[in-house]
Motif scaffolding. Structure first.
Motif, mmCIF file in Angstrom:
data_model
loop_
_atom_site.group_PDB
_atom_site.id
_atom_site.type_symbol
_atom_site.label_atom_id
_atom_site.label_comp_id
_atom_site.label_asym_id
_atom_site.label_seq_id
_atom_site.Cartn_x
_atom_site.Cartn_y
_atom_site.Cartn_z
ATOM 1 N N GLY A 108 -36.484 -79.352 33.182
ATOM 2 C CA GLY A 108 -37.298 -78.449 32.368
ATOM 3 C C GLY A 108 -37.544 -77.135 33.093
ATOM 4 O O GLY A 108 -37.378 -77.042 34.302
ATOM 5 N N ILE A 112 -32.314 -74.373 27.954
ATOM 6 C CA ILE A 112 -31.506 -75.573 27.689
ATOM 7 C C ILE A 112 -30.064 -75.221 27.333
ATOM 8 O O ILE A 112 -29.141 -75.972 27.627
ATOM 9 C CB ILE A 112 -32.170 -76.459 26.605
ATOM 10 C CG1 ILE A 112 -31.628 -77.901 26.704
ATOM 11 C CG2 ILE A 112 -31.989 -75.881 25.205
ATOM 12 C CD1 ILE A 112 -32.508 -78.953 26.085
ATOM 13 N N ARG A 132 -36.268 -83.955 30.592
ATOM 14 C CA ARG A 132 -35.166 -83.098 30.132
ATOM 15 C C ARG A 132 -33.922 -83.937 29.821
ATOM 16 O O ARG A 132 -33.162 -83.597 28.919
ATOM 17 C CB ARG A 132 -34.877 -82.022 31.181
ATOM 18 C CG ARG A 132 -33.784 -81.006 30.816
ATOM 19 C CD ARG A 132 -33.958 -80.319 29.470
ATOM 20 N NE ARG A 132 -35.054 -79.391 29.357
ATOM 21 C CZ ARG A 132 -34.951 -78.075 29.478
ATOM 22 N NH1 ARG A 132 -33.801 -77.515 29.751
ATOM 23 N NH2 ARG A 132 -36.009 -77.311 29.319
ATOM 24 N N ASP A 135 -34.438 -85.162 26.390
ATOM 25 C CA ASP A 135 -34.236 -84.032 25.475
ATOM 26 C C ASP A 135 -32.739 -83.889 25.149
ATOM 27 O O ASP A 135 -32.349 -83.782 23.979
ATOM 28 C CB ASP A 135 -34.774 -82.758 26.147
ATOM 29 C CG ASP A 135 -35.017 -81.629 25.158
ATOM 30 O OD1 ASP A 135 -34.595 -81.754 23.997
ATOM 31 O OD2 ASP A 135 -35.639 -80.622 25.563
ATOM 32 N N HIS A 136 -31.888 -83.941 26.172
ATOM 33 C CA HIS A 136 -30.436 -83.825 25.947
ATOM 34 C C HIS A 136 -29.892 -85.042 25.201
ATOM 35 O O HIS A 136 -29.007 -84.901 24.349
ATOM 36 C CB HIS A 136 -29.710 -83.662 27.292
ATOM 37 C CG HIS A 136 -29.756 -82.271 27.834
ATOM 38 N ND1 HIS A 136 -28.968 -81.258 27.356
ATOM 39 C CD2 HIS A 136 -30.518 -81.718 28.820
ATOM 40 C CE1 HIS A 136 -29.218 -80.147 28.021
ATOM 41 N NE2 HIS A 136 -30.165 -80.396 28.920
ATOM 42 N N GLU A 138 -31.460 -86.860 23.009
ATOM 43 C CA GLU A 138 -31.872 -86.766 21.598
ATOM 44 C C GLU A 138 -31.110 -85.683 20.844
ATOM 45 O O GLU A 138 -30.883 -85.795 19.647
ATOM 46 C CB GLU A 138 -33.389 -86.572 21.509
ATOM 47 C CG GLU A 138 -34.116 -87.872 21.863
ATOM 48 C CD GLU A 138 -35.616 -87.755 21.977
ATOM 49 O OE1 GLU A 138 -36.148 -86.602 21.979
ATOM 50 O OE2 GLU A 138 -36.272 -88.814 22.086
ATOM 51 N N ARG A 139 -30.690 -84.639 21.548
ATOM 52 C CA ARG A 139 -29.886 -83.569 20.931
ATOM 53 C C ARG A 139 -28.412 -83.971 20.808
ATOM 54 O O ARG A 139 -27.627 -83.279 20.167
ATOM 55 C CB ARG A 139 -29.943 -82.301 21.784
ATOM 56 C CG ARG A 139 -31.262 -81.572 21.756
ATOM 57 C CD ARG A 139 -31.311 -80.551 22.876
ATOM 58 N NE ARG A 139 -32.584 -79.877 22.932
ATOM 59 C CZ ARG A 139 -32.823 -78.665 22.436
ATOM 60 N NH1 ARG A 139 -31.860 -77.989 21.856
ATOM 61 N NH2 ARG A 139 -34.018 -78.128 22.533
#
Length: 199
Positions: A108, A112, A132, A135-136, A138-139
């Motif tokens: 973070g 991104i 983080r 986050d990746h 989930e994307r």
């Protein structure tokens, strides 16, 4: 096997060159005890303070295990802070400098999109903070299906910072037949729980 020098270990010459460039000749105690079991594919629990050489203890076997032709993440290191993630990624990059292996730090506090570009261009080892990394995941910009070696570094600090749910979420996304190692300055019941579940 008595390990006096790094050249006593079953390590490829291109990896040894990187180790020599760092000025390492003799393994530290944590390195001497961890590297062989990790090279043999075994799970390892290491109790070690910062500054004892543990990054090389897991970094050398991780670099050695990478299939260069597979341009997807095969090694994953989880760290509690961005500073530590950057430091570990830099150290592994130096160990692997003659191998062609790509190492990416994700954390973070950095845009991104820059990290997405690095991941898309093909990376072999990912070092990151749990938030983080999720986050990746989930994307859909990070996939862990080819990861065969996972390291939890400074596990006690990650648990103190409340990352237990994130760690479980990440480890559940990695193939079951992975090799897991955990390094921590202290060992408590929560750390043993992780060991019991994933090792």
């Amino acid at each position: 096997m008595q390990v006096q020098e790094f050249s006593d270990l079953p390590i490829r010459e291109d990896v040894l060159r990187g180790i020599r460039d760092l000025g390492f000749k003799k393994p530290s105690p944590i390195q001497a005890q961890s590297i062989i079991p990790l090279l043999e594919g075994r799970d390892v629990i290491g109790q070690a303070q910062t500054g004892t050489g543990k990054t090389a203890a897991f970094g050398i076997p991780m670099v050695q295990s990478i299939d260069l032709l597979l341009r997807r993440p095969q090694g994953l290191v989880l760290a509690p802070t961005r500073e530590l993630a950057i430091q570990i990624a830099d150290h592994i990059y130096k160990i692997s400098r003659y191998t062609g292996i790509k190492v990416t730090a994700i954390y973070g506090g950095e845009k991104i999109n820059k990290q997405i570009r690095k991941l898309k261009s093909g990376t072999h080892i990912v070092v990151g903070t749990p938030g983080r990394i999720i986050d990746h995941l989930e994307r859909g910009t990070l996939r862990l299906r080819d990861v065969h070696m996972v390291v939890l570094d400074e596990a006690d600090r990650m648990l103190d910072m409340g990352f237990i749910k994130d760690i479980n979420k990440i480890l559940d996304r990695i193939p079951k037949h992975k090799q897991t190692s955990l390094f921590s300055a202290t060992m408590d019941k929560n750390i043993w729980k992780i060991c019991d579940t994933y090792m």
